[in-house]
Design a protein around this motif. Sequence first.
Motif, PDB file in Angstrom:
ATOM      1  N   GLY A  15       0.812  -1.208   0.000  1.00 46.30           N
ATOM      2  CA  GLY A  15       0.000   0.000   0.000  1.00 46.30           C
ATOM      3  C   GLY A  15       0.842   1.253   0.000  1.00 46.30           C
ATOM      4  N   TYR A  16       0.344   2.289   0.665  1.00 44.43           N
ATOM      5  CA  TYR A  16       0.980   3.608   0.635  1.00 44.43           C
ATOM      6  C   TYR A  16       2.371   3.611   1.263  1.00 44.43           C
ATOM      7  N   ILE A  17       2.644   2.675   2.158  1.00 44.28           N
ATOM      8  CA  ILE A  17       3.982   2.573   2.760  1.00 44.28           C
ATOM      9  C   ILE A  17       4.746   1.392   2.188  1.00 44.28           C
ATOM     10  N   GLY A  18       4.100   0.260   2.038  1.00 40.26           N
ATOM     11  CA  GLY A  18       4.789  -0.954   1.610  1.00 40.26           C
ATOM     12  C   GLY A  18       5.410  -0.841   0.233  1.00 40.26           C
ATOM     13  N   LEU A  83       9.529  -7.970   5.910  1.00 40.43           N
ATOM     14  CA  LEU A  83       9.095  -6.678   6.429  1.00 40.43           C
ATOM     15  C   LEU A  83       7.581  -6.586   6.305  1.00 40.43           C
ATOM     16  N   ILE A  84       6.900  -6.364   7.429  1.00 47.96           N
ATOM     17  CA  ILE A  84       5.435  -6.341   7.468  1.00 47.96           C
ATOM     18  C   ILE A  84       4.953  -4.893   7.428  1.00 47.96           C
ATOM     19  N   GLU A 123       6.710  -2.905  10.401  1.00 53.99           N
ATOM     20  CA  GLU A 123       6.660  -1.459  10.162  1.00 53.99           C
ATOM     21  C   GLU A 123       5.266  -0.906  10.382  1.00 53.99           C
ATOM     22  N   SER A 124       4.252  -1.747  10.390  1.00 51.91           N
ATOM     23  CA  SER A 124       2.885  -1.286  10.628  1.00 51.91           C
ATOM     24  C   SER A 124       2.801  -0.582  11.977  1.00 51.91           C
ATOM     25  N   PRO A 163       9.081   1.749  12.824  1.00 49.50           N
ATOM     26  CA  PRO A 163       7.991   2.500  12.185  1.00 49.50           C
ATOM     27  C   PRO A 163       8.506   3.524  11.191  1.00 49.50           C
ATOM     28  N   GLU A 164       7.745   3.719  10.116  1.00 45.88           N
ATOM     29  CA  GLU A 164       8.067   4.806   9.197  1.00 45.88           C
ATOM     30  C   GLU A 164       7.573   6.119   9.807  1.00 45.88           C
ATOM     31  N   ARG A 165       8.153   7.206   9.360  1.00 41.18           N
ATOM     32  CA  ARG A 165       7.651   8.545   9.692  1.00 41.18           C
ATOM     33  C   ARG A 165       7.805   9.392   8.443  1.00 41.18           C
ATOM     34  N   VAL A 166       6.774   9.309   7.583  1.00 43.08           N
ATOM     35  CA  VAL A 166       6.865   9.960   6.272  1.00 43.08           C
ATOM     36  C   VAL A 166       5.644  10.836   6.026  1.00 43.08           C
ATOM     37  N   LEU A 167       5.804  11.770   5.112  1.00 40.97           N
ATOM     38  CA  LEU A 167       4.741  12.684   4.712  1.00 40.97           C
ATOM     39  C   LEU A 167       4.292  12.323   3.309  1.00 40.97           C
TER      40      LEU A 167
END
Length: 418
Positions: A15-18, A83-84, A123-124, A163-167
């Motif tokens: 999805g938007y991160i994966g 990586l989940i 990562e979720s 965790p990701e931290r993205v815009l």
Amino acid sequence: MRGEDRLRVSVIGLGYIGLPTAAVIARSGCPVVGIDTSQTVVDTINRGEIHIEEADLDGLVHAVVQKGLLRAATAIEPADVFLIAVPTPFLAHEDRTPDLSYVLSAVESLAGALEPGNTVIVESTCPVGTTEKVRDAIAAARPDLKLPGLAEGTPDIAIAYCPERVLPGRILEELTHNDRSIGGVTPRCARKALTFYKRFVKGTCIATDARSAEMTKLVENAYRDTNIAFANELSMIADAQGLDVWEVIRLANRHPRVNILQPGPGVGGHCIAVDPWFIVHGAPEQSRLIRTAREVNDAKMHHVLAKARELVAAAPEGKTAFLGLSFKANIDDFRESPARFVVAKIAREFGDAIMVVEPHANELPPELADTGAALVDIDTALETCPKIVMLVDHDLFKAIPASELADKTVYDTRGIWS
């Protein structure tokens, strides 16, 4: 984990991160298999195309697919790193209990493919303690493996949370350059995951424990939610007292130690609108401010709904244009969007009196499909509608000159025309 450069990586959830994460890892030279339950998504990616909108992602995905570094599949394959990156919604919207079923289903799927030396990274966004639950689920499914913290000696599998931290709109850049908190079930797990992330992250990678990393992600979004809530509450106070909130904030921000954010119609997206509730669920008696901030931002949606309804109802024979459906500007992500909530409620009541402008959508969301509301372009809306409700500050809307709004009744929830 292999010692050579070309680690096999499996990213579960595209999805938007994966998908951006899979593409960035593939760009670093690691062969990546992306796993998704949607055959349509899998086929799209294997053609070198994308199913989401994100700056520069289409070119990167096309390049790494062409080089044979990224492909997609519906079934788990052996890898060195798993990586989940699957969703973590609520079980029920009313009590907002975190739903970990997607994460645990991913764990169940990958457990059979695990081999000694593998690394599993979540990562979720998850409640505190989830990474340990992932470890325990793997232990239950694979009693032949030694899991960190459960067996003596060197564990067969490393398990970590990062965790990701993205815009949105800057995901590729921020995946690469932002700092990362990497929490291991044990320090050894954290170090192993850190070594992996350093392959493609230029920001600082900081090793910590899994529970601290889980809480850090939630705290970051709760902090932002609380600051937005102050601005949104201030806007409702200003409405009640007949004040221009934009002028008040502009003047207050001239204080050298004050930096009030800009209010809006609420808070959306799958991060800020969701993550604070994970903290509340884990510590309900101690999280009074965080709960209140969430309630304030949800209340702002209803405040905007009431004012928009009043505007439409004053002259329902004249059409009203609602500008924007996404949860923030210049993206196609409508998850938890306050704009979408407001428009859906209004459209169900006023039907074909409503026109919707959303430059990042080709069709209306399902809840608007049978209401009579129409999806139109901005020029049609400006030519047809005497009333305008601004909900999302897309660049397209910011470019509208004051002269085109002079004869219209405008409710601007973003303050772009104030």
